[in-house]
Design a protein around this motif. Sequence first.
Motif, mmCIF file in Angstrom:
data_model
loop_
_atom_site.group_PDB
_atom_site.id
_atom_site.type_symbol
_atom_site.label_atom_id
_atom_site.label_comp_id
_atom_site.label_asym_id
_atom_site.label_seq_id
_atom_site.Cartn_x
_atom_site.Cartn_y
_atom_site.Cartn_z
ATOM 1 N N ARG A 157 -16.004 -37.991 59.038
ATOM 2 C CA ARG A 157 -16.343 -37.068 57.964
ATOM 3 C C ARG A 157 -17.745 -36.529 58.264
ATOM 4 O O ARG A 157 -18.750 -37.225 58.087
ATOM 5 N N CYS B 56 -14.433 -42.534 52.088
ATOM 6 C CA CYS B 56 -15.020 -41.300 51.579
ATOM 7 C C CYS B 56 -14.634 -41.158 50.107
ATOM 8 O O CYS B 56 -13.482 -41.391 49.730
ATOM 9 N N ALA B 57 -15.594 -40.755 49.282
ATOM 10 C CA ALA B 57 -15.320 -40.587 47.848
ATOM 11 C C ALA B 57 -14.250 -39.525 47.613
ATOM 12 O O ALA B 57 -13.594 -39.505 46.579
ATOM 13 N N SER C 150 -20.501 -41.496 51.810
ATOM 14 C CA SER C 150 -21.639 -40.585 51.982
ATOM 15 C C SER C 150 -22.983 -41.310 51.943
ATOM 16 O O SER C 150 -23.979 -40.786 52.450
ATOM 17 N N TYR D 147 -20.819 -35.592 44.939
ATOM 18 C CA TYR D 147 -20.706 -37.050 44.790
ATOM 19 C C TYR D 147 -21.083 -37.508 43.386
ATOM 20 O O TYR D 147 -21.578 -38.601 43.188
#
Length: 431
Positions: free
Chosen positions: A111, A159-160, A268, A294
């Motif tokens: 990512r 990853c969110a 992140s 985020y």
Amino acid sequence: MRKTAASRGLHELYREDPDKADRLLFGRVTHPDRRGFLKGAGLGAMAALLGAAIPFHRNMPAHFIPVALADQPTIQGKDGLVVLNDRPLNAETPAHLLDDPITPSERHFIRNNGIPPVNVDASTWTLTVDGLVETPLTLGIDDLKRRFAVVTAALTLECAGNGRAFFDPPADGAQWTYGAVACSKWTGVRLADVLKAAGVKEGVVYTAHEGADTHPAGAASGLPISRGVPLAKAMEPHTLLAFAQNGQAIHPMNGAPLRLVVPGWPGSCSQKWLTRIWLRDRVHDGAKMTGTAYRVPARPLAPGAPLDESDFVIIGAMPVKSLITHPATGHSSAARVVETRGHAWAGERTVKSVGLSTDFGATWIDAALDEPVNAHAWQNWRASIAFPGPGYYEIWARATDSEGIGQPHAIAWNPKGYLNNALHRVAVTVT
Ligand SMILES: Nc1nc2c(c(=O)[nH]1)N[C@H]1C(S)=C(S)[C@@H](COP(=O)(O)O)O[C@H]1N2
Ligand SMILES: [Mo]
């Protein structure tokens, strides 16, 4: 048609030298906005790559890469990842390729928010630790190894935005399905030890992370991403400054030669190509720390409702989730018993149980669930599932965390499509 070697060639050529690629394929250099036409040797080369003539080649614009070739460019050192975006590069791993208890580096998702550094040299790399510290430090990777205890742990990184593809109405951003999660073995030193060596001053509340990647719009646009975590999270013994992945150099796209691994929190927070950590007396306000990045609405928000960004909160611990890694969805066989397995994880908690259903949630059985190999590693689970007879079935998996919180059937909508931990379903046909 799949053509990994050929597509790699073409993509690499375009990435390295677009003019040369154009000359080769189109016979001249073309402006991306203008249309060029494939002809002569270029047409021949393209047709050879495709394994067929191109009857409508006159309609193909400049820089055109046929979808047959562009579908799955190969990423060096990665295996089977599905590319979602090319620049910045984002690639996820199909669920059935995440079957290993520990994720091999070749299967760890990528990512990127910016353009990664090139020609990285681990021997000259330095990390600066400054801001509100007693003694600012500049440390090479050898300094880290020499001065601090080196630890290895399997750590889940998600990853969110994993699961964003299933938001309805759709949410902007990389359309991750299930594969922006991994659990590699990371080796490094504890961030806490390094911060203690620098001396954390009174009043520090947050870290701020910087990496060596550049903004897709150019250096003038600042850092592509600079996130931070509350001091308490930074001081946890599981938060690592990692210089090795699965016992080897970190994959270049996963942040070599040095990255943070902050398990249990949005991926992140785990800054790649790490060059600096500074300590602040306020919540960090770097790139992707503010607005809707985020962050999620503090209260449920109807799709399309006006946003009040002051009413958003920074995402902390990730929610409980599970993945079925075997069988692959679409599995079809005459066997009535199907060995089923996968992983489950729960942010800063552990997973207490994993339920499986084959009757659309009417009844559930418990999978055999392993303890995590260490804190913050995902937990592996397995079960033999017996189907009553031929037909179409779905296997549903639903994990419950140590606080009794389970995965939902559907997630609350949020504008950026974060935190989709709805249960995983795979299709199985018994023939
Ligand atoms: N320097 C830098 N660090 C970064 C990013 C980035 O774009 N640049 N992406 C972050 C995001 S959003 C995630 S989910 C993780 C992904 O780690 P991976 O690419 O190794 O899977 O890295 C994080 N660290
Ligand atoms: Mo992410």
